[in-house]
Design a protein around this motif. Structure first.
Motif, mmCIF file in Angstrom:
data_model
loop_
_atom_site.group_PDB
_atom_site.id
_atom_site.type_symbol
_atom_site.label_atom_id
_atom_site.label_comp_id
_atom_site.label_asym_id
_atom_site.label_seq_id
_atom_site.Cartn_x
_atom_site.Cartn_y
_atom_site.Cartn_z
ATOM 1 N N MET A 194 0.844 -1.196 0.000
ATOM 2 C CA MET A 194 0.000 0.000 0.000
ATOM 3 C C MET A 194 0.882 1.249 0.000
ATOM 4 S SD MET A 194 -3.239 0.856 0.074
ATOM 5 C CE MET A 194 -4.214 2.298 0.340
ATOM 6 N N GLY A 195 1.712 1.353 1.049
ATOM 7 C CA GLY A 195 2.595 2.515 1.159
ATOM 8 C C GLY A 195 3.528 2.602 -0.038
ATOM 9 N N SER A 200 3.142 1.332 -3.101
ATOM 10 C CA SER A 200 2.509 1.702 -4.367
ATOM 11 C C SER A 200 2.094 3.178 -4.354
ATOM 12 C CB SER A 200 1.277 0.816 -4.617
ATOM 13 O OG SER A 200 0.211 1.205 -3.783
ATOM 14 N N GLU A 201 1.718 3.664 -3.156
ATOM 15 C CA GLU A 201 1.350 5.079 -3.063
ATOM 16 C C GLU A 201 2.539 5.978 -3.389
ATOM 17 O OE1 GLU A 201 -0.308 6.591 0.593
ATOM 18 O OE2 GLU A 201 -2.218 5.627 0.099
ATOM 19 N N SER A 202 3.661 5.659 -2.734
ATOM 20 C CA SER A 202 4.817 6.526 -2.978
ATOM 21 C C SER A 202 5.302 6.347 -4.412
ATOM 22 C CB SER A 202 5.937 6.247 -1.968
ATOM 23 O OG SER A 202 6.217 4.865 -1.952
ATOM 24 N N TYR A 203 5.088 5.145 -4.959
ATOM 25 C CA TYR A 203 5.450 4.944 -6.354
ATOM 26 C C TYR A 203 4.609 5.844 -7.252
ATOM 27 C CZ TYR A 203 5.565 2.852 -10.987
ATOM 28 O OH TYR A 203 5.665 2.678 -12.327
ATOM 29 N N GLU A 204 3.292 5.878 -6.933
ATOM 30 C CA GLU A 204 2.393 6.722 -7.736
ATOM 31 C C GLU A 204 2.778 8.186 -7.626
ATOM 32 O OE1 GLU A 204 -1.624 6.041 -8.067
ATOM 33 O OE2 GLU A 204 -1.061 4.100 -8.940
ATOM 34 N N ARG A 205 3.084 8.585 -6.384
ATOM 35 C CA ARG A 205 3.454 9.984 -6.178
ATOM 36 C C ARG A 205 4.711 10.306 -6.997
ATOM 37 N NH1 ARG A 205 4.784 10.957 -0.676
ATOM 38 N NH2 ARG A 205 3.123 9.497 -0.164
ATOM 39 N N ARG A 217 5.648 8.842 -9.688
ATOM 40 C CA ARG A 217 5.337 8.880 -11.112
ATOM 41 C C ARG A 217 4.685 10.213 -11.480
ATOM 42 N NH1 ARG A 217 1.281 4.527 -13.168
ATOM 43 N NH2 ARG A 217 -0.085 6.121 -12.321
ATOM 44 N N ASP A 218 3.770 10.686 -10.602
ATOM 45 C CA ASP A 218 3.133 11.973 -10.876
ATOM 46 C C ASP A 218 4.170 13.089 -10.951
ATOM 47 O OD1 ASP A 218 0.794 10.720 -10.929
ATOM 48 O OD2 ASP A 218 0.096 11.357 -8.942
#
Lengths: 254, 370
Positions: free
Chosen positions: B1-2, B4-9, B11-12
């Motif tokens: 969870m953490g 993938s979230e930081s991964y998404e951040r 990527r953004d």
């Protein structure tokens, strides 16, 4: 020159009245920029405490009249007197000392300075900041007191216009030159701005204003001049010009 | 969870500002590598301290010199290429006085040799004991004279060269200033000679023991730090709190409006040269006192770094000049940890270009602070 025939309504005078006791006397002025002549034979009078508007189509030289009074154009012929003093070719830094204040149309605040610093600059020629004049400006524009430590560049257009006027009022001029004070303001702020100008005039400061918003300006002023192609065509009471069929049709859009 | 979230951040972030992202990554890698080098002992703490100190010192010189350049840029609207040779002029005039006083007005060496700062090896600053501890009066007097003489020089140049062409474009002024730079530089060469000379004597220093050795903090390091710090604080107070300073900021904002407001613009220009010239002369003197050598090319060489600092800081902003100076100075000194030391100067310019790619208006750009 003959009087303009009007189908109905009042007839605007085509002779330009002049007075010997006016505060500001512009007499047969020819002026422009460099070799380019903009104004030809312009007469303008502002008497003590009077509220004068100069209207006319784009490119008529309205702003040039104002800039000429303030010594910012190339003088070609004619004279300008303020309180019987010949100020024709005086530089701006001297003109502000005789009692004339000027609010330019664009970029009329120091964006990187705070509101208070802008006002201080208005009184630069004095040895000390005139606290009474500054208080008077804050009383007139209370929002500026709230924002006095903010950078002027971060204020809204209407507030910047207040800063610009406040700066010009710091030396408590007898005559205030306003170049398109409503330009760039949101429509709902325009009326408010005109009200504020009315109040400055009510307090005894004579006003010479150039306005794009001709109808409103003529409605508010004491007298108006209609300038066309660098010459003044008509001069009369604001209401008279406003009701004149010819003036309406040609310059006020019906 | 953490994760993938930081991964998404991440990527953004990458998508919104890819260049910034890559650069940020590069900075992180360099910092981590630095830590690794320190931990493994590839680079001793002592060496790290030494280059960092050298970088800060160089940065102070560049920043101090940059303030004068930035002031004249923002108020007179042109990039003054004579600025580097104003630095050299300050250094030579100040050193001449320091030599004169340290040489006891001709008792230790001929007056001519002292006044010409030991031209042709006639006398050496080391022999005279020039230095903030060994000859404080000579250094203080030299510092003051450096400032005053440079003020005189800038006013003279302004009166006869720049004032008549004040209304011309910035390019005209810039090219003219290059001419002024050449004239000054070769006048200095003609009068003082072309030899690069040592001008200071050995001064006491404080040795701070750290793992792997010691970091030496010399008298002139302290002197430079104090003088530059005081002058930077002084110019800040001047700009923010005095009538003249506010008028200078007003003029840099909008010169036409300043004129119709009644600000005496010519007088403000004169004070700008006085303040800018004084700072520049002092900066030149401190630069030379700090590095211990003096040559007629010093200011010109420094000017390139000063321009880099001022541009990356946001040209026209004195705070940008200070911060830009530190960035350039530290890069210049730290780069040899990773690359051959001959490329220190190049690294400084690469950093400038990179910062300008991310923030084209410079670090403090857009906020006019005179």
């Amino acid at each position: 020159m003959s009087d303009v025939e009007a189908a109905d309504g009042v007839r605007a005078k085509t002779t330009i009245d002049t007075w010997e006791d006016s505060l500001l006397k512009v007499r047969s002025l020819d002026a422009g920029y460099g070799d380019l002549q903009i104004l030809a034979d312009v007469d303008v009078d502002v008497r003590e405490g009077e509220y004068i508007t100069v209207v006319g189509p784009n490119g008529a030289g309205k702003s040039t009249v104002m800039k000429s009074v303030f010594g910012l154009t190339t003088h070609m012929d004619g004279r300008i007197y303020f309180e019987d003093r010949d100020i024709t070719e005086m530089p701006p830094e001297e003109i502000i000392t005789v009692g004339v204040g000027y609010v330019p149309q664009n970029e009329n605040v120091f964006g990187g300075l705070t509101v208070e610093e802008n006002l201080e600059m208005g009184a630069y020629i004095l040895d000390e900041v005139p606290t009474e004049a500054m208080e008077a400006v804050y009383d007139r524009f209370p929002i500026l007191r709230e924002r006095k430590d903010q950078k002027a560049g971060n204020l809204s257009g209407g507030q910047q216009q207040m800063v610009a006027m406040g700066r010009a009022l710091m030396l408590e001029p007898e005559l205030l030159l306003l170049d398109e004070p409503s330009a760039g303001l949101a429509p709902d702020l325009v009326d408010d701005m005109f009200d504020r100008i009315d109040r400055i005039n009510d307090d005894g400061t004579a006003i010479l204003m150039v306005e794009q918003n001709a109808k409103e300006a003529l409605r508010r002023c004491d007298r108006g001049y209609v300038l066309v192609n660098g010459q003044n065509r008509y001069e009369d009471a604001g209401e008279t010009l406003l009701n004149d069929q010819k003036v309406r049709q040609d310059f006020l859009g019906g | 969870m953490g994760v993938s979230e930081s991964y998404e951040r991440g990527r953004d972030l990458f998508q919104s500002n890819p260049i910034g992202f890559v650069l940020g990554l590069a900075v992180v890698i360099l910092v981590l590598d630095m830590v690794r080098k320190l931990v493994t002992g590839d680079v001793t703490v002592a060496r790290f301290g030494l280059v960092l100190k050298a970088g800060v010192m160089r940065g102070m010189v560049i920043g101090l010199a940059g303030i004068g350049l930035s002031l004249t840029y923002s108020i007179l609207n042109f990039a003054n290429f004579a600025h580097g040779d104003y630095l050299t002029s300050g250094a030579f005039s100040g050193m001449a006085v320091s030599y004169l006083i340290a040489g006891n007005f001709g008792r230790d060496a001929s007056i001519g040799a002292l006044l010409l700062v030991g031209t042709g090896g006639s006398v050496f600053g080391g022999a005279l004991g020039v230095g903030a501890v060994t000859a404080p009066v000579a250094v203080l007097a030299g510092l003051i004279v450096a400032g005053v003489a440079t003020i005189g020089l800038t006013l003279l140049v302004d009166r006869y060269v720049f004032k008549p062409i004040r209304d011309r474009s910035g390019i005209t002024l810039l090219i003219t200033s290059i001419g002024v730079a050449f004239v000054l530089r070769y006048l200095i060469l003609f009068v003082f000679g072309g030899s690069k000379r040592g001008v200071t004597a050995e001064q006491p220093s404080l040795s701070v023991g750290v793992p792997g050795g010691a970091v030496e903090i010399g008298t002139h390091d302290v002197a430079l730090f104090v003088v530059a710090g005081v002058l930077m604080a002084g110019i800040h107070l001047l700009l923010q709190n005095t009538k003249l300073g506010k008028a200078m900021r007003a003029m840099s904002d909008n010169e036409d409006l300043a004129r119709v407001t009644g600000i005496p613009t010519e007088r403000v220009v004169r004070y700008t040269w006085i303040i800018g010239g004084g700072l520049t002369g002092v900066a030149g003197y401190m630069f030379v006192l700090w590095k211990g050598t003096l040559g007629f090319f010093d200011g010109w060489l420094l000017l390139l770094l000063v321009f880099a600092a001022v541009i990356l800081g946001g040209i026209g902003s004195i705070y940008g000049a200070i911060v830009g100076g530190l960035v350039i100075g530290i890069t210049f000194s730290m780069a040899p940890i990773w690359i051959p030391s001959a490329f220190g100067r190049a690294a400084a310019f690469v950093v400038m270009i990179v910062i300008l790619i991310v923030k084209p208006e410079g670090i403090f750009g857009g906020t006019s602070t005179a």
